[in-house]
Design an enzyme around this catalytic site. Structure first.
Site, PDB file in Angstrom:
ATOM      1  CG  ASP A  97      -1.974  -1.105   0.915  1.00  0.00           C
ATOM      2  OD1 ASP A  97      -2.525  -1.000   0.034  1.00  0.00           O
ATOM      3  OD2 ASP A  97      -2.284  -1.836   1.893  1.00  0.00           O
ATOM      4  CG  ASP A 158      -7.622  -3.923  -2.944  1.00  0.00           C
ATOM      5  OD1 ASP A 158      -8.119  -5.039  -3.560  1.00  0.00           O
ATOM      6  OD2 ASP A 158      -7.814  -3.612  -1.702  1.00  0.00           O
TER       7      ASP A 158
HETATM    8  N1  GLY Z   1      -7.184  -1.918   0.056  1.00  0.00           N
HETATM    9  C1  GLY Z   1      -7.956  -2.508   1.313  1.00  0.00           C
HETATM   10  C2  GLY Z   1      -9.200  -1.983   1.293  1.00  0.00           C
HETATM   11  O1  GLY Z   1      -9.813  -1.542   0.445  1.00  0.00           O
HETATM   12  O2  GLY Z   1      -9.818  -2.580   2.507  1.00  0.00           O
END
Ligand code: GLY
Length: 380
Positions: A97, A158
């Protein structure tokens, strides 16, 4: 309607900033409709840990860019320094992330004010992301350390939202390795996480050494073969934004297929249920954050299409979605401190259910700012 909604959102942000102060990072989601100092991983309350703090600093930079308000800039600068220190110390950065965390904080700071140290910290984050690439599998591992047996070779949809950090680093350094890794990850994601009808798996496991595709699974969705609403939205925006950087891959078509699926699953009020496979009358909660992410993705798709009916269709769909969010989900003090109500973080774990979320708020603000013509994200 969007101009009024943008003003309200900026007031909401101001009130949460006044309540928390410039230094304290809020939780991933509101708790009882108001943000409190975050409490995660045993770190001191309000510390810069976890994957969502960039959305808070990102909102402050965005709001400062729109309003010029000095208190917003002061808070954003203070927090940017916290991100610089976090990168130098390697604090809670063993995950993918890094794009969310660093493009919206240090990347925005560098872009807007040339804040000292912000560029180097963003590059440091990009190198960390590059270091998570598994050459045998051709993917960036999403979660855990690279020797974590359960997470080794696992990719989540994601992840493509973090790749603009690599494209940015490629431009800054001229090092083609950043782009090659992004291309490989995008190709494998598109081949294995996107299903033929345009829906997506949440996560996929590859053999880390040979790259053999093993199996799909979910973490936050209803089932391994369902379509988690926010994952689908990350896919829409992720493929669209990556298309800007690697236009020869045809990713805009992918973004449009995912967008069409997302739009077709919405209930009549246009606020997605937290998993798109749920029946509209199931009584299950909505995830407004999926819609604010998708709205940005639809706007990004439209911005990259030539003038014509198709462009108008996606732009119109974005406006419809945004209008529904304003009508059903806009937060207002004193009842709530969030910008966008009715999000869900993780339904099965009962985390942040029917609360505002930092990412939902960020993309709601971004979508409103895009529509009002005031904002070009740093990651474009
Ligand atoms: N990227 C983690 C979420 O969207 O919860």
């Amino acid at each position: 309607m969007t101009a009024r909604a943008l003003n309200l959102a900026l007031r909401q942000l101001d009130s949460t900033l006044a309540a928390l102060g410039p230094v304290t990072f809020p939780g991933d989601t509101s708790a009882g409709q108001h943000y409190q100092p975050r409490q995660l991983h045993g770190a001191p309350p309000g510390a810069n840990v976890g994957w969502t703090t960039g959305f808070w600093t990102g909102q402050l930079w965005l709001a400062h860019a729109l309003s010029g308000q000095p208190s917003l800039r002061a808070a954003a600068e203070h927090q940017t320094d916290s991100f610089i220190a976090r990168q130098e110390q390697g604090e809670d950065l063993e995950h993918h992330d890094l794009g969310f965390l660093y493009m919206l904080s240090c990347g925005a700071a560098h872009h807007l004010t040339g804040h000292p140290g912000a560029q180097a910290a963003t590059l440091g984050a990009a190198r960390r992301l590059l270091g998570r690439f598994l050459p045998g599998a051709g993917v960036i591992q999403s979660w855990g350390t690279l020797d974590d047996v359960a997470q080794r070779g696992r990719v989540i949809i994601d992840g493509i939202m973090n790749l603009p950090l690599l494209h940015w680093a490629a431009r800054q350094t001229g090092d083609a390795a950043f782009t090659q890794v992004a291309r490989s990850h995008l190709q494998r994601t598109r081949e294995h996480l996107v299903r033929p009808g345009g829906s997506t798996y949440h996560t996929y496991h590859f053999d880390a050494d040979t790259g053999a595709p093993l199996r799909a699974s979910t973490h936050q969705g209803l089932a391994d073969d369902s379509c988690w609403a926010r994952g689908q939205a990350w896919g829409v925006y992720g493929f669209a934004i990556n298309h800007r950087h690697v236009p020869d891959m045809g990713l805009l078509d992918e973004a449009m297929r995912l967008a069409d699926y997302f739009l077709a699953q919405l209930p009549p009020d246009r606020i997605a249920l937290w998993d798109l496979s749920l029946a509209h009358d199931s009584g299950e909660p909505r995830d407004s954050s999926a819609c604010s992410i998708a709205a940005c993705g639809l706007l990004e798709i439209a911005a990259q299409l030539p003038e014509g009916a198709q462009r108008q269709r996606y732009h119109g769909a974005a406006l419809d979605l945004l209008e529904a969010l304003v009508q059903h989900c806009a937060g207002e003090q004193p009842a709530s401190g969030g910008l966008l109500l009715h999000g869900v973080y993780h339904r099965a774990a009962n985390l942040g259910v029917d609360e505002a979320t930092l990412w939902g708020d960020y993309y709601y603000l971004e979508a409103l700012a895009r529509v009002e013509g005031h904002w070009t994200p740093a990651q474009l």
